[in-house]
Scaffold this active site. Structure first.
Site, PDB file in Angstrom:
ATOM      1  N   ASP A 194       0.800  -1.192   0.007  1.00 14.03           N
ATOM      2  CA  ASP A 194       0.032   0.086  -0.119  1.00 14.03           C
ATOM      3  C   ASP A 194       0.771   1.352  -0.008  1.00 14.03           C
ATOM      4  OD1 ASP A 194      -2.538   1.114  -0.259  1.00 14.03           O
ATOM      5  OD2 ASP A 194      -3.025   0.847   1.812  1.00 14.03           O
ATOM      6  N   ASP A 265      -8.962  -2.110   2.376  1.00 10.09           N
ATOM      7  CA  ASP A 265      -8.828  -1.615   3.966  1.00 10.09           C
ATOM      8  C   ASP A 265      -9.897  -1.985   4.973  1.00 10.09           C
ATOM      9  OD1 ASP A 265      -6.711  -0.369   2.691  1.00 10.09           O
ATOM     10  OD2 ASP A 265      -7.771   1.384   1.889  1.00 10.09           O
TER      11      ASP A 265
END
EC number: 3.4.23.-
Length: 378
Positions: A194, A265
Site C-alpha cells: 500500500d 482496507d
C-alpha cells in the site's frame, strides 16, 4: 477541535459502515464455523466415526506462502489494470459484477431466510446440473441480480456501495487466517504494498498508480455491446460509465467531494478481527472445558475481561480516524494500511504477550470441538 474539523459526515459514514461490515462479517464467519461443527457432529453420528480435521470446502485458509505472495500478485494485477485498462476493462467489469452478485446474495441470505421461513419449507429445489437451492437462496440471488442490473443501468454510487458491502462480508466470512504468524506476514506485506503504490509509484510511473486505478471509471458493458452489434448511435449511449465496486464512497454534506475507502482496507483488517473473534471463542471453550482460571496470576482481572476482538476493533477505529485526519491535513491520498496495521497488530501483540497467549496464538491451529457454545458475549 482541529482533528474534529477534519472529519465530516462522509468520513463518519465510512467509519460506521466499515466497522459494521467487519463485525457482521466476523460473526457470519463464526456462525459458519458453528454450523460446520454441527454438520461434522451429525455426520460422525451417522457414520459412527468422527474426523475432527474435516472442513468446509467453500472456506479458504491462507497459509504462510500465500500470505507472502499475495502482495506480489496484487501488485501485478494493479500494473495490468494501470497499463492495459482499456483492453481488459469490460472483462474486469463483468467479472466484478458476477462476483458482486454472488457476494450480495450471501449478504441478503439471512434476511431472505427470515422472510421465507413462515411461508415456505426449507426444502431445496432442484435445478438440474445447476444444483439444489432453497427458496431463500433463490430470493436472495434474484434480488442481487436485480440490484446489479439497476447499477449497470444507473451507475449510482449507493448501489455500488451495496455491492462493495457484499464483497467485504463474503470475503471476511469465507477467508480464514489460521494463526497470528500468518496474520502478521499478510498485513505487513500489504502495508508495504500500500505504501509503495501510493507514495512511491509516481516516481517510477509518473502517476499515482493506486489512485488512478481506484478512481478510473470503466465503460458500461451495454454501451460496448451496442457498439459491437452496431445497434445504432442512440442505443446504449445513455448508460453511464461505471465506477467499479472495489471501494466504498460517501458524498460529503455539501456534495463537493466523496470520501473513499478501498475494500482491501476493510477486508484485510477484517480478517484479523475475524481471527481474534474465533480465538476468543476458542479460548472461552478451552477455559470452560478445563474449568481453569484464565491467564497468569499477575494479570489483573479487568484486563482478562477485555477480549482480543474489542482491543483490535478499537485499534481499527483509531487507525481509520488517524488515516482520515492525515489525508485531510496533507490533502492527498493516504495508504490506509499504513495506519490500520500498526493500530491493530501492535495492541493485539501486546495484549497477547501480557495475557500469556502469544505463543499459542502465533502458531497453534484451532481445534474442532464437538460441544461448543453457540453464543459469544460481545
Amino acid at each position: 477541535s482541529r482533528a474534529y474539523s477534519l472529519v465530516d459526515s462522509s468520513q463518519v459514514s465510512t467509519f460506521l459502515i466499515s466497522i459494521l461490515l467487519i463485525v457482521y462479517g466476523s460473526f457470519r464467519s463464526l456462525n459458519m464455523d458453528f454450523e460446520n461443527q454441527d454438520k461434522e457432529k451429525d455426520n460422525s453420528s451417522a457414520a459412527g466415526s468422527f474426523n475432527g480435521n474435516s472442513t468446509n470446502n467453500s472456506i479458504q485458509t491462507i497459509d504462510s506462502t500465500q500470505a507472502l505472495f499475495l502482495p506480489i500478485g496484487a501488485s501485478v494485477s494493479l500494473l495490468v489494470m494501470f497499463f492495459f485498462f482499456d483492453s481488459v476493462q469490460v472483462v474486469f467489469t463483468i467479472c466484478t459484477a458476477v462476483l458482486a452478485t454472488i457476494a450480495f446474495a450471501f449478504l441478503l441470505l439471512p434476511m431472505c431466510q427470515y422472510l421465507t421461513r413462515p411461508c415456505s419449507p426449507q426444502n431445496k429445489i432442484s435445478f438440474g446440473c445447476c444444483g439444489r437451492f432453497t427458496a431463500a437462496e433463490l430470493l436472495s440471488f434474484s434480488l442481487s441480480v436485480m440490484l446489479v442490473l439497476i447499477w449497470v443501468l444507473t451507475g449510482h454510487w449507493l448501489l455500488m456501495d451495496a455491492l462493495a458491502m457484499g464483497l467485504c462480508v463474503a470475503m471476511i466470512a469465507f477467508v480464514r487466517l489460521p494463526s497470528l504468524k500468518v496474520s502478521c506476514l499478510l498485513l505487513s506485506g500489504l502495508l508495504i504494498y500500500d505504501v509503495f503504490w501510493v507514495f512511491f509509484s509516481a516516481y517510477i510511473f509518473n502517476s499515482n498508480v493506486m489512485v488512478k486505478v481506484a478512481t478510473q471509471p470503466a465503460d458500461n458493458p451495454l454501451d460496448v455491446l451496442s457498439r459491437k452489434l452496431h445497434l445504432g448511435p442512440n442505443v446504449g449511449r445513455d448508460v453511464p460509465r461505471l465506477s467499479l465496486p472495489g471501494k466504498l464512497v460517501f458524498p460529503s454534506s455539501t456534495g463537493s467531494h466523496f470520501s473513499m475507502l478501498g475494500i482491501g482496507d476493510i477486508v484485510m483488517p477484517g480478517l484479523l478481527l475475524c481471527f481474534v473473534l474465533r480465538y476468543d471463542n476458542y479460548k472461552k471453550q478451552a477455559n470452560s472445558d478445563s474449568c481453569a482460571a484464565p491467564g497468569p496470576g499477575n494479570i489483573s482481572g479487568r484486563m482478562q475481561k477485555v477480549s482480543y476482538f474489542h482491543c483490535t476493533l478499537i485499534g481499527y477505529f483509531v487507525g481509520l480516524l488517524t488515516a482520515t485526519v492525515a489525508s485531510r491535513i496533507h490533502r492527498a491520498a493516504q495508504p490506509a494500511l499504513l495506519y490500520l496495521v500498526p493500530f491493530t497488530l501492535l495492541p493485539l501483540l501486546t495484549m497477547a504477550y501480557l495475557k500469556g497467549d502469544l505463543r499459542r496464538m502465533w502458531s497453534e491451529p484451532f481445534h474442532s470441538k464437538s460441544s461448543s457454545s453457540r453464543f459469544l458475549e460481545v
